[in-house]
Design an enzyme around this catalytic site. Structure first.
Site, PDB file in Angstrom:
ATOM      1  N   SER A  23       3.207  15.877  18.543  1.00  0.00           N
ATOM      2  CA  SER A  23       2.213  16.175  17.093  1.00  0.00           C
ATOM      3  C   SER A  23       1.528  15.532  16.563  1.00  0.00           C
ATOM      4  O   SER A  23       0.616  15.608  16.108  1.00  0.00           O
ATOM      5  CB  SER A  23       2.413  16.612  15.829  1.00  0.00           C
ATOM      6  N   ASN A 108      10.997  13.747   6.881  1.00  0.00           N
ATOM      7  CA  ASN A 108      10.417  14.562   6.823  1.00  0.00           C
ATOM      8  C   ASN A 108      10.241  14.729   5.580  1.00  0.00           C
ATOM      9  O   ASN A 108       8.928  15.309   5.007  1.00  0.00           O
ATOM     10  CB  ASN A 108      11.807  15.522   6.195  1.00  0.00           C
ATOM     11  N   THR A 153     -26.517  48.728  -3.928  1.00  0.00           N
ATOM     12  CA  THR A 153     -25.626  49.437  -3.735  1.00  0.00           C
ATOM     13  C   THR A 153     -24.675  50.595  -2.637  1.00  0.00           C
ATOM     14  O   THR A 153     -25.726  50.952  -2.268  1.00  0.00           O
ATOM     15  CB  THR A 153     -24.233  49.793  -5.284  1.00  0.00           C
ATOM     16  N   HIS A 154     -23.131  50.235  -1.395  1.00  0.00           N
ATOM     17  CA  HIS A 154     -23.861  51.183   0.062  1.00  0.00           C
ATOM     18  C   HIS A 154     -24.822  50.331   0.361  1.00  0.00           C
ATOM     19  O   HIS A 154     -25.403  51.555   1.342  1.00  0.00           O
ATOM     20  CB  HIS A 154     -23.603  52.260  -0.933  1.00  0.00           C
ATOM     21  N   SER A 275     -33.981  32.541  21.796  1.00  0.00           N
ATOM     22  CA  SER A 275     -33.061  33.712  22.938  1.00  0.00           C
ATOM     23  C   SER A 275     -33.273  32.585  23.716  1.00  0.00           C
ATOM     24  O   SER A 275     -34.158  32.478  24.544  1.00  0.00           O
ATOM     25  CB  SER A 275     -33.434  34.217  23.013  1.00  0.00           C
ATOM     26  N   LYS A 281     -38.348  35.097  20.171  1.00  0.00           N
ATOM     27  CA  LYS A 281     -36.483  35.308  19.463  1.00  0.00           C
ATOM     28  C   LYS A 281     -36.458  33.824  18.520  1.00  0.00           C
ATOM     29  O   LYS A 281     -36.395  33.162  18.757  1.00  0.00           O
ATOM     30  CB  LYS A 281     -35.717  35.684  19.479  1.00  0.00           C
ATOM     31  N   ASN A 283     -33.266  33.077  15.850  1.00  0.00           N
ATOM     32  CA  ASN A 283     -31.951  34.043  15.588  1.00  0.00           C
ATOM     33  C   ASN A 283     -30.854  33.179  14.220  1.00  0.00           C
ATOM     34  O   ASN A 283     -31.216  32.143  14.375  1.00  0.00           O
ATOM     35  CB  ASN A 283     -30.897  33.648  16.707  1.00  0.00           C
ATOM     36  N   GLU A 288     -24.249  33.193  11.181  1.00  0.00           N
ATOM     37  CA  GLU A 288     -23.660  33.797  12.040  1.00  0.00           C
ATOM     38  C   GLU A 288     -22.738  33.243  12.323  1.00  0.00           C
ATOM     39  O   GLU A 288     -20.944  33.896  12.724  1.00  0.00           O
ATOM     40  CB  GLU A 288     -24.333  34.335  13.670  1.00  0.00           C
ATOM     41  N   TYR A 315      14.315  21.423   6.002  1.00  0.00           N
ATOM     42  CA  TYR A 315      13.241  20.982   6.828  1.00  0.00           C
ATOM     43  C   TYR A 315      13.573  21.949   8.325  1.00  0.00           C
ATOM     44  O   TYR A 315      15.069  21.923   8.666  1.00  0.00           O
ATOM     45  CB  TYR A 315      13.350  19.885   6.777  1.00  0.00           C
ATOM     46  N   GLN A 320       6.118  21.941  11.970  1.00  0.00           N
ATOM     47  CA  GLN A 320       4.916  20.560  11.971  1.00  0.00           C
ATOM     48  C   GLN A 320       3.875  22.243  12.589  1.00  0.00           C
ATOM     49  O   GLN A 320       1.944  21.117  12.905  1.00  0.00           O
ATOM     50  CB  GLN A 320       5.148  20.471  13.252  1.00  0.00           C
TER      51      GLN A 320
HETATM   52  N1  ARG Z   1       6.040  15.655  12.947  1.00  0.00           N
HETATM   53  C1  ARG Z   1       6.879  15.924  12.430  1.00  0.00           C
HETATM   54  C2  ARG Z   1       5.757  17.410  11.203  1.00  0.00           C
HETATM   55  O1  ARG Z   1       4.990  17.157  11.309  1.00  0.00           O
HETATM   56  C3  ARG Z   1       7.182  14.668  11.181  1.00  0.00           C
HETATM   57  C4  ARG Z   1       8.672  15.986  10.573  1.00  0.00           C
HETATM   58  C5  ARG Z   1      10.100  15.537  12.016  1.00  0.00           C
HETATM   59  N2  ARG Z   1      11.568  15.352  11.665  1.00  0.00           N
HETATM   60  C6  ARG Z   1      12.118  16.559  12.141  1.00  0.00           C
HETATM   61  N3  ARG Z   1      13.594  16.437  11.394  1.00  0.00           N
HETATM   62  N4  ARG Z   1      12.455  15.620  13.204  1.00  0.00           N
HETATM   63  O2  ARG Z   1       6.606  18.465  10.794  1.00  0.00           O
END
Ligand code: ARG
Length: 487
Positions: A23, A108, A153-154, A275, A281, A283, A288, A315, A320
């Protein structure tokens, strides 16, 4: 050797597996929060005599170095910022000291605390940004209490209204978004630390103290819930989604209004593109994209809801996968809010075109029917019948036209029952229509001025709250600073 895997595991995952698992990329968003969480935890460990004073100060010094160097100095082969940071700390302070930081803690509760800290920052900044948007709409409305425009409306001409009334409709919606974000903040700003993996710990932790040092408003009561839930994340993205839907509707109107067909406004050049082939143009690309980002945010909500659905307690690594959607949604909604403020505050309003359009489409038909009711005591449904029949002919009605139709429909002339030519003329006048709509919430200038006062009052309450929140967070930061420098 990897400090996480060296005990239980022997074979290293290959790069493809590592990339799948890590992560690190999304953890950029929680690096600063992680340092704060580490510091608060370590100070509390020392205060509870779980670690020695010298270890505490050495760890804090190490954390300062890591903070200065930034996340890029961490070993990216670790699976997340928490363990990479701990490895780095052990590298600096040695395992006998650095290896004590994670006592009574799991990644966790750590990651849950980090996400909550980083998210609350997004929420409070968003509150400020939405408040700016509401203020911008209100300021613009102040100049347009008398600017007549068609109300729809509409997407069909319906009744005349004013630009102030229309802008205040949007402002009212954003004001509710603001209070929803405040609610999400309240449920986000809670301390999961001390839950450890899920069953808390045998170390005598002081969860109130880490809450105090990190500026959390409360401690999460149940340790299994504390690590297992991402409902605060769902709620936050839920409020973002609602806000994006409201922003998307504003974007859609800005796009329509700047088209040649409507020609009610011209967006500022800063919020326009052109454009590559059609030199003429101009835009509305920013509006958007704002409309499109609604899809991005709704998608994030669906992703997180689905990731969390049917997860057994407590957990699971699935959690993650939810986090990057949160950051993507926060970025989209915050930027869109700022774009909306910019567009509304700089757009040119073409009053004359709005006024001209207001005389098309027989938008005063309702007032004409109401006038017939008031002046002749005819039931509304009958008046609706007569005026509907007039509308079908496509001409602007006179008293004699109405009499002719009424003679057919109710076998009576409306003029015999008290309706005058002047009544008809006035009913057909858009400005007079609006002046009459003084009912609470209506478009009469007197009433839109009152609405502005109410919105400003509510806004001031929110602003006060934002200031209190910021003050509390600053105070907590000072406390943490003091607690760490005194070591
Ligand atoms: N990178 C993990 C997350 O975002 C951190 C927690 C990891 N915990 C574990 N028991 N593997 O959730």
């Amino acid at each position: 050797m990897n400090i996480l895997r060296r005990g239980r595991l022997t074979i290293e995952p290959d790069e493809d597996v590592m990339r799948f698992t890590s992560s690190m990329e999304a953890d950029k968003r929680i690096f600063d929060a992680d340092i704060e969480v580490d510091k608060a935890h370590v100070v509390m460990l020392k205060e509870q005599s779980i670690i020695a004073e010298e270890d505490c100060s050495a760890i804090l010094r190490g954390l300062d170095i890591i903070q200065k160097e930034g996340i890029t100095a961490l070993d990216a082969s670790y699976e997340d910022v928490h363990i990479a940071l701990e490895a780095k700390l052990i590298g600096i302070a040695g395992e006998d000291t650095g290896g004590r930081m994670h006592s009574g803690r799991s990644r966790n509760d750590e990651v849950a605390a980090c996400i909550r800290l980083a998210l609350r920052e997004e929420l409070i900044n968003l509150m400020e940004e939405v408040s700016d948007l509401v203020m911008t709409l209100v300021n613009n409305a102040t100049k347009h209490h008398e600017t007549i425009m068609p109300g729809y409306t509409h997407t069909q001409h319906a009744q005349p209204t004013t630009l102030a009334h229309h802008l205040l409709a949007h402002a009212s919606a954003f004001l509710r978004d603001l209070s929803r974000i405040r609610g999400a903040y309240w449920r986000t700003n809670m301390n999961p630390l001390g839950a450890a993996a899920f069953a808390s710990t045998g170390f005598p932790l002081n969860r109130r103290r880490t809450a105090e040092l990190l500026g959390f408003d409360a401690v999460m009561e149940n340790s299994m819930d504390a690590v297992g839930t991402r409902d605060f994340m769902i709620e936050a993205i839920g409020t973002f989604s609602n806000l994006m839907t409201n922003l998307g509707r504003l974007a859609e109107e800005l796009i329509l209004w700047s088209s040649s067909e409507f020609d009610f406004i011209e967006l500022d050049d800063r919020y326009s593109s052109t454009s590559s082939i059609m030199p003429q143009k101009k835009n509305p690309d920013i509006a958007e994209l704002m409309r499109a980002k609604t899809g991005t945010v709704h998608g994030a909500l669906m992703s997180v809801l689905t990731i969390c659905k049917a997860l057994p307690y407590s957990y699971n690594r699935d959690l993650q996968e939810a986090t990057p959607h949160l950051w993507r949604a926060a970025d989209a909604v915050r930027a869109s809010t700022r774009m909306a403020t910019g567009m509304v505050s700089t757009m040119k309003i073409k009053k004359e075109n709005m006024k001209r359009a207001s005389s098309e489409g027989f938008m005063t038909a309702t007032e004409l029917a109401d006038t017939i009711v008031r002046k002749t005591n005819t039931p509304f449904r009958t008046a609706h019948h007569i005026v509907g029949a007039i509308a079908k002919t496509g001409k602007t009605p006179t008293l004699s036209d109405l009499d002719e139709l009424a003679s057919d429909i109710i076998k009576e002339k409306l003029s015999d029952k008290g309706l005058t030519e002047k009544d008809v003329r006035e009913a057909l006048e858009p400005k007079a229509n609006i002046k009459k709509r003084t009912v609470t919430g209506g478009p009469a200038p007197k009433e839109t001025k009152r609405q502005i006062k109410v919105i400003k009052k509510i806004l001031a309450v929110h602003q006060k709250e934002i200031n209190v929140i910021r003050k509390n967070l600053d105070r907590a930061k000072e406390k943490l600073d003091r607690a760490t420098t005194s070591q």
